[in-house]
Design a protein around this motif. Structure first.
Motif, PDB file in Angstrom:
ATOM      1  N   TYR A 124       0.839  -1.189   0.000  1.00 24.99           N
ATOM      2  CA  TYR A 124       0.000   0.000   0.000  1.00 24.99           C
ATOM      3  C   TYR A 124       0.874   1.239   0.000  1.00 24.99           C
ATOM      4  CZ  TYR A 124       0.785   0.279   5.091  1.00 24.99           C
ATOM      5  OH  TYR A 124       1.351   0.369   6.343  1.00 24.99           O
ATOM      6  N   THR A 125       0.270   2.350  -0.389  1.00 26.31           N
ATOM      7  CA  THR A 125       0.961   3.635  -0.360  1.00 26.31           C
ATOM      8  C   THR A 125       0.123   4.614   0.448  1.00 26.31           C
ATOM      9  OG1 THR A 125      -0.111   4.438  -2.386  1.00 26.31           O
ATOM     10  CG2 THR A 125       2.012   3.319  -2.635  1.00 26.31           C
ATOM     11  N   ALA A 126       0.800   5.620   0.930  1.00 31.27           N
ATOM     12  CA  ALA A 126       0.176   6.706   1.677  1.00 31.27           C
ATOM     13  C   ALA A 126       0.966   7.962   1.354  1.00 31.27           C
ATOM     14  CB  ALA A 126       0.215   6.401   3.173  1.00 31.27           C
ATOM     15  N   PRO A 127       0.432   9.124   1.670  1.00 28.78           N
ATOM     16  CA  PRO A 127       1.190  10.339   1.385  1.00 28.78           C
ATOM     17  C   PRO A 127       2.582  10.306   2.042  1.00 28.78           C
ATOM     18  CG  PRO A 127      -1.063  10.872   1.998  1.00 28.78           C
ATOM     19  CD  PRO A 127      -0.874   9.405   2.236  1.00 28.78           C
ATOM     20  N   GLY A 128       3.626  10.271   1.202  1.00 29.11           N
ATOM     21  CA  GLY A 128       4.996  10.281   1.691  1.00 29.11           C
ATOM     22  C   GLY A 128       5.468   8.975   2.313  1.00 29.11           C
ATOM     23  N   ARG A 129       4.668   7.922   2.245  1.00 30.95           N
ATOM     24  CA  ARG A 129       5.029   6.652   2.866  1.00 30.95           C
ATOM     25  C   ARG A 129       4.630   5.493   1.957  1.00 30.95           C
ATOM     26  NH1 ARG A 129       6.308   7.266   8.037  1.00 30.95           N
ATOM     27  NH2 ARG A 129       5.898   5.156   8.736  1.00 30.95           N
TER      28      ARG A 129
END
Length: 188
Positions: A137-142
């Motif tokens: 998964y991706t997240a803002p800045g991570r």
């Protein structure tokens, strides 16, 4: 002028003693808590009990974050850190199959603003005989990875998150640690 009796004086001193004790607890315990580090070193040579009979060998160089760790007889959570990367394992009672458990974890991940599940899900197996599903998964800045295992009425959820550069550097150690997950049939 009124006289203070010995009994009244003793009651007054007792009340001051109670107030002083409460003040000491209210201000002293938080000060002690802040003085103790939240992260503690763990050995990569010993199994760590997550909870409910589930154990794992921590990655080399990991620290245990006691603020996110709650072992227990029927459930448990452990939070390891490798620098800025978080490696969390949660065990809890579950009545369903691995597909249902993975769907629930994906839903919790994507329920966070900006989080998206990426890529295909793949089968993952541990040396201890657990079979599960893993994904990213991706997240803002991570970025992050997840894995889910189901055994004997339990779900074991692994979530890993960090900045891409840190995550890429530590992911091989964390994946090796995840492969050491084992269920030993703990008392629930």
């Amino acid at each position: 002028m009124a006289r203070i009796t010995r009994r009244e004086l003793m009651n007054l001193l007792g009340a001051f003693g109670v107030v002083a004790t409460l003040c000491g607890l209210a201000f002293g315990l938080p000060a002690i808590d802040r003085a103790l580090p939240a992260e503690r070193p763990v050995s990569a040579e010993q199994r760590y009990a997550v909870g409910a009979g589930v154990t794992v060998v921590p990655p080399v160089g990991a620290t245990l974050d006691v603020t996110g760790t709650r072992p227990g007889d029927s459930s448990g959570t452990v939070l390891f850190r490798l620098g800025a990367v978080q490696y969390k394992i949660a065990v809890r009672p579950f009545d369903g199959d691995v597909q249902t458990a993975a769907a629930g974890l994906r839903q919790r991940i994507t329920g966070n603003p900006g989080y998206q599940v990426t890529g295909a899900q793949l089968q993952v197996d541990t040396a201890g005989g657990l079979s599960g599903i893993q994904g990213g998964y991706t997240a803002p800045g991570r970025g992050g990875r997840y894995a889910v295992f189901v055994t004997d009425g339990l779900t074991i959820e692994v979530t890993i998150s960090g900045v891409d550069l840190d995550l890429g550097r530590t992911l091989p150690q964390i994946e090796a640690s995840t492969r050491t997950l084992r269920y030993d049939g703990g008392a629930r």
